[in-house]
Design a protein around this motif. Structure first.
Motif, PDB file in Angstrom:
ATOM      1  N   UNK A 104       0.844  -1.190   0.000  1.00 52.40           N
ATOM      2  CA  UNK A 104       0.000   0.000   0.000  1.00 52.40           C
ATOM      3  C   UNK A 104       0.885   1.248   0.000  1.00 52.40           C
ATOM      4  N   UNK A 105       0.699   2.121  -0.993  1.00 53.06           N
ATOM      5  CA  UNK A 105       1.487   3.344  -1.094  1.00 53.06           C
ATOM      6  C   UNK A 105       0.733   4.502  -0.446  1.00 53.06           C
ATOM      7  N   UNK A 106       1.360   5.123   0.548  1.00 51.22           N
ATOM      8  CA  UNK A 106       0.789   6.316   1.151  1.00 51.22           C
ATOM      9  C   UNK A 106       1.055   7.503   0.228  1.00 51.22           C
ATOM     10  N   UNK A 107      -0.023   8.149  -0.167  1.00 54.48           N
ATOM     11  CA  UNK A 107       0.044   9.131  -1.253  1.00 54.48           C
ATOM     12  C   UNK A 107      -0.607  10.442  -0.832  1.00 54.48           C
ATOM     13  N   UNK A 108      -0.070  11.552  -1.353  1.00 49.01           N
ATOM     14  CA  UNK A 108      -0.754  12.835  -1.214  1.00 49.01           C
ATOM     15  C   UNK A 108      -0.922  13.471  -2.597  1.00 49.01           C
ATOM     16  N   UNK A 109      -1.942  14.298  -2.712  1.00 51.67           N
ATOM     17  CA  UNK A 109      -2.225  15.055  -3.936  1.00 51.67           C
ATOM     18  C   UNK A 109      -1.989  16.525  -3.632  1.00 51.67           C
ATOM     19  N   UNK A 110      -1.219  17.186  -4.482  1.00 48.24           N
ATOM     20  CA  UNK A 110      -0.915  18.608  -4.271  1.00 48.24           C
ATOM     21  C   UNK A 110      -1.301  19.369  -5.533  1.00 48.24           C
ATOM     22  N   UNK A 111      -2.322  20.229  -5.433  1.00 47.96           N
ATOM     23  CA  UNK A 111      -2.794  20.991  -6.593  1.00 47.96           C
ATOM     24  C   UNK A 111      -3.624  22.166  -6.087  1.00 47.96           C
ATOM     25  N   UNK A 112      -3.452  23.329  -6.687  1.00 47.67           N
ATOM     26  CA  UNK A 112      -4.200  24.503  -6.224  1.00 47.67           C
ATOM     27  C   UNK A 112      -5.613  24.562  -6.785  1.00 47.67           C
ATOM     28  N   UNK A 113      -5.935  23.731  -7.782  1.00 47.35           N
ATOM     29  CA  UNK A 113      -7.258  23.756  -8.399  1.00 47.35           C
ATOM     30  C   UNK A 113      -8.152  22.670  -7.793  1.00 47.35           C
ATOM     31  N   UNK A 114      -9.299  23.086  -7.298  1.00 53.71           N
ATOM     32  CA  UNK A 114     -10.206  22.148  -6.632  1.00 53.71           C
ATOM     33  C   UNK A 114     -10.646  21.030  -7.564  1.00 53.71           C
ATOM     34  N   UNK A 115     -10.967  21.379  -8.820  1.00 55.35           N
ATOM     35  CA  UNK A 115     -11.416  20.357  -9.761  1.00 55.35           C
ATOM     36  C   UNK A 115     -10.311  19.333 -10.013  1.00 55.35           C
ATOM     37  N   UNK A 116      -9.072  19.806 -10.144  1.00 53.88           N
ATOM     38  CA  UNK A 116      -7.942  18.909 -10.399  1.00 53.88           C
ATOM     39  C   UNK A 116      -7.734  17.966  -9.216  1.00 53.88           C
ATOM     40  N   UNK A 117      -7.843  18.505  -7.989  1.00 55.38           N
ATOM     41  CA  UNK A 117      -7.668  17.666  -6.794  1.00 55.38           C
ATOM     42  C   UNK A 117      -8.740  16.587  -6.728  1.00 55.38           C
ATOM     43  N   UNK A 118      -9.985  16.992  -6.889  1.00 51.42           N
ATOM     44  CA  UNK A 118     -11.087  16.039  -6.728  1.00 51.42           C
ATOM     45  C   UNK A 118     -11.108  15.004  -7.855  1.00 51.42           C
ATOM     46  N   UNK A 119     -10.797  15.432  -9.082  1.00 51.68           N
ATOM     47  CA  UNK A 119     -10.831  14.482 -10.200  1.00 51.68           C
ATOM     48  C   UNK A 119      -9.707  13.462 -10.084  1.00 51.68           C
ATOM     49  N   UNK A 120      -8.505  13.899  -9.660  1.00 51.94           N
ATOM     50  CA  UNK A 120      -7.413  12.947  -9.485  1.00 51.94           C
ATOM     51  C   UNK A 120      -7.707  11.996  -8.331  1.00 51.94           C
ATOM     52  N   UNK A 121      -8.275  12.516  -7.261  1.00 52.30           N
ATOM     53  CA  UNK A 121      -8.678  11.658  -6.135  1.00 52.30           C
ATOM     54  C   UNK A 121      -9.627  10.563  -6.622  1.00 52.30           C
ATOM     55  N   UNK A 122     -10.619  10.948  -7.399  1.00 49.15           N
ATOM     56  CA  UNK A 122     -11.597   9.980  -7.917  1.00 49.15           C
ATOM     57  C   UNK A 122     -10.919   8.955  -8.827  1.00 49.15           C
ATOM     58  N   UNK A 123     -10.053   9.426  -9.727  1.00 46.48           N
ATOM     59  CA  UNK A 123      -9.376   8.518 -10.651  1.00 46.48           C
ATOM     60  C   UNK A 123      -8.524   7.494  -9.905  1.00 46.48           C
ATOM     61  N   UNK A 124      -7.816   7.956  -8.884  1.00 44.92           N
ATOM     62  CA  UNK A 124      -6.976   7.048  -8.107  1.00 44.92           C
ATOM     63  C   UNK A 124      -7.823   6.030  -7.336  1.00 44.92           C
ATOM     64  N   UNK A 125      -8.885   6.501  -6.714  1.00 45.63           N
ATOM     65  CA  UNK A 125      -9.749   5.624  -5.925  1.00 45.63           C
ATOM     66  C   UNK A 125     -10.406   4.549  -6.786  1.00 45.63           C
ATOM     67  N   UNK A 126     -10.806   4.940  -7.984  1.00 42.46           N
ATOM     68  CA  UNK A 126     -11.573   4.030  -8.831  1.00 42.46           C
ATOM     69  C   UNK A 126     -10.704   3.107  -9.684  1.00 42.46           C
ATOM     70  N   UNK A 127      -9.448   3.496  -9.934  1.00 41.46           N
ATOM     71  CA  UNK A 127      -8.662   2.772 -10.920  1.00 41.46           C
ATOM     72  C   UNK A 127      -7.327   2.222 -10.436  1.00 41.46           C
ATOM     73  N   UNK A 128      -6.866   2.647  -9.278  1.00 43.81           N
ATOM     74  CA  UNK A 128      -5.515   2.270  -8.859  1.00 43.81           C
ATOM     75  C   UNK A 128      -5.529   1.571  -7.508  1.00 43.81           C
ATOM     76  N   UNK A 129      -5.360   0.265  -7.534  1.00 43.08           N
ATOM     77  CA  UNK A 129      -5.284  -0.487  -6.285  1.00 43.08           C
ATOM     78  C   UNK A 129      -3.930  -0.237  -5.624  1.00 43.08           C
TER      79      UNK A 129
END
Length: 259
Positions: free
Chosen positions: A1-26
């Protein structure tokens, strides 16, 4: 399990990457989300982070400013950015990978898979160098796409930089005037685009204007210096930027002659 953080000033970019990681990356555990480099530093101090998904162009400090802290924390970086011009600096910063927005799901999955293998195997330095060389080859294969992604509120507009005629500042917004007569307004200041667009092609002629020299028709100093673009627009050149503009014209002329 990789402990990961997302760093981005744009709310849409943060939320969309969070969703992509949750749904597609075990194998990914998102330990935190930061909207600035300062917030990301605090997350690195308080948590053991394996992998950082790091935007580059952010207000104040940019993504590269986080690299020293990431190295201290022994965290690895995958850059996520709308700007293709940062690729070389990403290599020099020892990034594991470099993803261009809008992020492609398959490219994201591949980047996470590569990161997981690299971190798990704890490769030696010569293998690390090999990894960077592979990244360099991968980036060179893009054949200098020369596109940027402009956040439009609901997602991103992917724009070829050769289609930008000029960019106009409006307070904290930037208005892109395109060759197809479309305009796109982005909630970022003009300076951010001045820093990332190719300097041999784009020039800041006024505090509120950047022009693409490919669309320059003529310039004159009848009533103070001004440029006339191929679409007929006339834009003033500020007095303090006139000499720099003249030098850029000379460089641009030589650059085009050498092609």
């Amino acid at each position: 399990m990789l402990n990961t953080i997302i760093v981005d000033d744009e709310e849409f970019a943060r939320s969309s990457l969070y969703f992509l990681l949750q749904e597609n990356c075990e194998g990914i555990h998102i330990s935190g989300i930061a909207k600035s480099v300062a917030e990301a530093r605090q997350l690195l101090v308080n948590n053991k982070i394996d992998l950082i998904f790091l935007d580059i162009a952010m207000p104040g400090e940019n993504g590269f400013d986080l690299i020293p802290q990431a190295q201290i924390s022994k965290s690895h970086v995958i850059f996520t950015t709308a700007y293709d011009q940062y690729a070389l600096r990403a290599i020099k910063a020892n990034a594991l990978d470099y993803l261009l927005k809008p992020i492609d799901i398959d490219e994201l999955k591949l980047a996470v898979e590569k990161a997981g293998k690299y971190i798990a195997l704890n490769k030696k330095e010569h293998n690390r160098n090999e990894n960077l060389q592979n990244l360099a080859v991968h980036l060179s294969e893009r054949n200098e796409i020369r596109k940027i992604s402009l956040p439009n509120g609901q997602g991103y507009s992917l724009i070829n930089i050769d289609d930008i005629i000029h960019i106009e500042a409006d307070s904290n917004y930037s208005i892109f005037h395109l060759a197809n007569k479309e305009t796109i307004t982005v909630s970022k200041v003009l300076k951010e685009y001045e820093e990332i667009l190719p300097e041999q092609q784009f020039v800041r002629i006024h505090k509120s204007s950047i022009v693409n020299l490919n669309y320059l028709k003529e310039y004159n100093s009848k009533n103070g210096m001004e440029v006339i673009l191929k679409n007929g627009e006339k834009i003033a050149v500020s007095r303090r930027r006139a000499s720099d503009f003249a030098e850029k014209i000379k460089s641009y002329t030589r650059f085009e002659s050498d092609k």
